[in-house]
Enzyme design. Structure first.
Site, PDB file in Angstrom:
ATOM      1  N   THR A   1       1.638  -1.152   0.434  1.00 49.44           N
ATOM      2  CA  THR A   1      -0.078  -0.057  -0.351  1.00 49.44           C
ATOM      3  C   THR A   1       0.953   1.083  -0.174  1.00 49.44           C
ATOM      4  O   THR A   1       1.945   0.876   0.318  1.00 49.44           O
ATOM      5  CB  THR A   1      -1.209  -0.243   1.137  1.00 49.44           C
ATOM      6  OG1 THR A   1       0.056   0.242   2.415  1.00 49.44           O
ATOM      7  CG2 THR A   1      -1.531  -0.880   1.018  1.00 49.44           C
ATOM      8  N   CYS A   2       0.803   2.333  -0.720  1.00 48.10           N
ATOM      9  CA  CYS A   2       1.059   3.809  -0.728  1.00 48.10           C
ATOM     10  C   CYS A   2       0.703   4.167   0.775  1.00 48.10           C
ATOM     11  O   CYS A   2      -0.018   5.320   0.824  1.00 48.10           O
ATOM     12  CB  CYS A   2       0.742   4.568  -1.614  1.00 48.10           C
ATOM     13  SG  CYS A   2      -0.730   4.806  -1.834  1.00 48.10           S
ATOM     14  N   ASP A   3       1.360   3.753   2.217  1.00 42.54           N
ATOM     15  CA  ASP A   3       0.413   4.500   3.218  1.00 42.54           C
ATOM     16  C   ASP A   3       1.850   4.637   3.997  1.00 42.54           C
ATOM     17  O   ASP A   3       2.492   3.030   4.154  1.00 42.54           O
ATOM     18  CB  ASP A   3      -0.340   3.723   3.968  1.00 42.54           C
ATOM     19  CG  ASP A   3      -1.040   4.411   4.795  1.00 42.54           C
ATOM     20  OD1 ASP A   3      -0.540   4.895   5.796  1.00 42.54           O
ATOM     21  OD2 ASP A   3      -2.583   4.700   5.242  1.00 42.54           O
TER      22      ASP A   3
END
Length: 632
Positions: free
Chosen positions: A498-500
């Site tokens: 995830t881009c988190d």
């Protein structure tokens, strides 16, 4: 770092990752350096490599990540729980029975519930439901004689369904959580001509330790106060239904790490039980709820991720405390009910994933000789690096920050900024290396080591498969599945797809201590390196969300056989991208039609050829029906 295989054994690796401690005999390492799952066969222990199972699943077309369920481990836990209580009851001369109940909310997956009911049938192991949906699935799976305990707030439909369950012959207990429920239950039981089994959930004042302290004590969200309990008794007496009050329910807490807290809670619950008997209720069942902890860290301690007792200790404490408290009153020993969820299912499921890439925080070779005409701040950084003789790197931090400010002010170029960062990394690595050689450690050195740790990118989503590690800092054992015959030479955190920035694992038990980094083996692009997160069968499969629209992973359930192999019992394909999009109210067919029209318009405008149009639509369609995780 160079890899040193000397003086390294698989036992060293097992101890490093704590496998004998949290694995409880279910997991081990074989002579090939591969993690194994172990069961007790009729002719002795049976051990199967997890890498063998991974290879078999991949040959069947299943890409990582995969949730692997080991059917034997679930069966083993149910048998162990029931038999250990039986042993404690027999040893103490206790007159009641043990009646285990699995709380459906811990893992509602169909296969899990079916297996719990199947393996629990010889013990009449029951189910606990806290919603109408859970009651529906419980009714459809419960085996004859198994208790059905209904918790949570109940409306008319919930109560009516439970009353019909009573008519069907299921021993169904309505646990009253609030005064309003009682009037409705009385009304509906008269209407359907049913004498219900009623339980009263009380709030005990005993406050337990651990991560979920608010589930116990006076401020617990559920349960009756002593005043409300007495009012309930009077209401039942007035309705001539006091004979229906047969169970006292109290939830001691969740994941209780200290046995002493359990003992105090049981003793207080017994006092309520005694007084309900004296008020004329027949009673007969004492439901102590959940609380039996899982030793996620393997440290056998009183911290929130562990426990300072064995299952034998737990069962003995409950049985002997109830007996000692009631024996002087002349009141018969009640049947003991516990709602053990974590301890039942945690061991049976694990998340297996592969590593895709690694980001290193290492200095590149410095220019030799160092340029004499370079910017003054870079000259200062280089002088500090060459003259450093100790562990005080604070001046290096000051110089780095000055260098960054000069870059922001436009005084340094990108190449100069890069050289300055490289000088700081070289200095930090020199400090850490010097500290290791001298055997020194400090919070500052540990912080610096963490800052230099690699980031290993794993093919999974924390939010989908391990949500509690993000939401409540739940600690789960993590270890590589293979290469345990080699010394791990890297320190790393694990980042997901995830881009988190929260999509990572950065809390680990290593060598019995809590650390922010995990030792892993050197990784090279193009090779397969597999890692597992273990003991994740409780809550994780139900709580997962769709962050970045990563859906459910593939699920495989296997049973270890007596021959030392495994049988694939059930395989469930993970969500496709189209299915995930439908969860957020998109129609895959509508999306495809939109792209078809857009591609046709591009053909008319000669931006695409007809062949290119078909290539694009094939790619788009394949993605809609494909797995959302990385595929090599």
């Amino acid at each position: 770092m160079t890899q040193d295989l000397s003086n390294w054994t698989i036992d060293d690796s097992a101890q490093l990752y704590g496998i004998p401690d949290w694995g409880r005999g279910f997991f081990g390492v074989n002579s090939a350096g591969e993690m194994t799952v172990e069961i007790d066969g009729t002719k002795g222990p049976v051990q199967v490599s997890l890498m063998e199972i991974v290879a078999g699943l991949e040959q069947r077309g299943y890409d990582m990540p995969i949730v692997l369920r080991i059917e034997n481990l679930l069966q083993s836990r149910i048998v162990y729980l029931n038999e250990t209580f039986r042993g404690a009851i027999a040893a103490a001369g206790y007159q009641g029975r043990y009646r285990g109940v699995f709380p459906v909310k811990v893992n509602q997956q169909c296969q899990i519930i079916e297996e719990i009911c199947r393996f629990g049938a010889p013990y009449q192991h029951g189910l606990e439901a806290g919603s109408k949906a859970e009651l529906v699935l419980a009714l459809a799976n419960l085996t004859p004689g198994g208790l059905l305990v209904l918790n949570g707030y109940k409306d008319r439909e919930f109560i009516d369904l439970g009353l019909w369950a009573h008519k069907l012959g299921h021993p169904c207990f309505f646990v009253i959580e609030s005064p309003a429920e009682l009037e409705l239950l009385i009304e509906r039981s008269h209407q359907l001509n049913v004498r219900p089994h009623i339980g009263a959930r009380i709030k005990i004042s005993t406050q337990v330790s651990g991560m979920w302290t608010e589930t116990s004590g006076d401020r617990s969200s559920f349960g009756l106060s002593s005043t409300q309990l007495l009012a309930m008794v009077e209401t039942l007496q007035a309705a001539e239904m006091i004979d229906c009050l047969e169970m006292l329910h109290c939830h001691l807490g969740s994941q209780i790490p200290c046995l002493e807290d359990i003992g105090r809670g049981v003793e207080e619950a017994c006092r309520y039980y005694i007084n309900l008997c004296r008020e004329g209720a027949p009673m007969g069942y004492l439901d102590l709820g959940g609380g039996l902890a899982v030793d996620y860290s393997g440290r056998c301690s009183g911290d929130g991720h562990s426990r300072n007792y064995s299952l034998e200790d737990y069962c003995q404490a409950i049985v002997t405390t109830i007996a000692a408290t009631l024996d002087n009153t002349g009141i018969a020993h009640p049947h003991i009910v516990t709602e053990s969820g974590r301890a039942t299912v945690a061991y049976s499921s694990m998340l297996l994933f592969n590593i895709l890439d690694v980001m290193h925080f290492e200095a590149d070779p410095l220019p030799q000789p160092f340029p004499a005409n370079e910017a003054e701040i870079l000259q200062e950084q280089h002088r500090f690096f060459t003259t450093l003789n100790g562990h005080d790197y604070h001046q290096a931090v000051i110089l780095r920050d000055r260098m960054r400010q000069q870059f922001r002010d436009g005084q340094l170029s990108l190449r100069q900024r890069t050289l300055g960062e490289n000088l700081f990394l070289a200095t930090a690595q020199k400090v850490v290396a010097t500290a290791r050689q001298s055997g020194l450690s400090s919070p500052q050195i540990s912080e610096l080591q963490d800052a230099l740790a690699d980031i290993y990118y794993g093919n999974f989503s924390v939010f989908q498969s391990l949500p509690d590690t993000w939401a409540i800092d739940q600690l789960l054992p993590v270890a590589p599945l293979h290469r345990h015959d080699q010394r791990p030479t890297r320190e790393a955190i694990l980042s997901d797809l995830t881009c988190d920035c929260d999509g990572k694992l950065d809390q680990f038990i290593v060598g019995g201590e809590l650390r922010k980094t995990l030792p892993l083996h050197a990784f090279s692009p193009g090779e397969n390196y597999y890692v597992g997160a273990f003991l994740m069968g409780a809550y994780q499969e139900t709580l997962g969300d769709l962050h970045n629209l990563f859906g459910d992973t593939h699920v495989a359930s296997v049973r270890i056989n007596e021959e030392g192999g495994y049988d694939l019992i059930e395989e469930i394909s993970g969500d496709t991208i189209g299915e995930i999009l439908s969860y957020v109210e998109y129609s895959p067919s509508v999306l495809f039609d939109r792209m078809r029209k857009e591609a046709e318009q591009a053909v008319r405008e000669q931006r695409l050829t007809v062949t290119e149009r078909q290539q694009f639509l094939t790619l788009f369609g394949d993605n809609l029906s494909g797995y959302p995780y990385y595929r090599g």
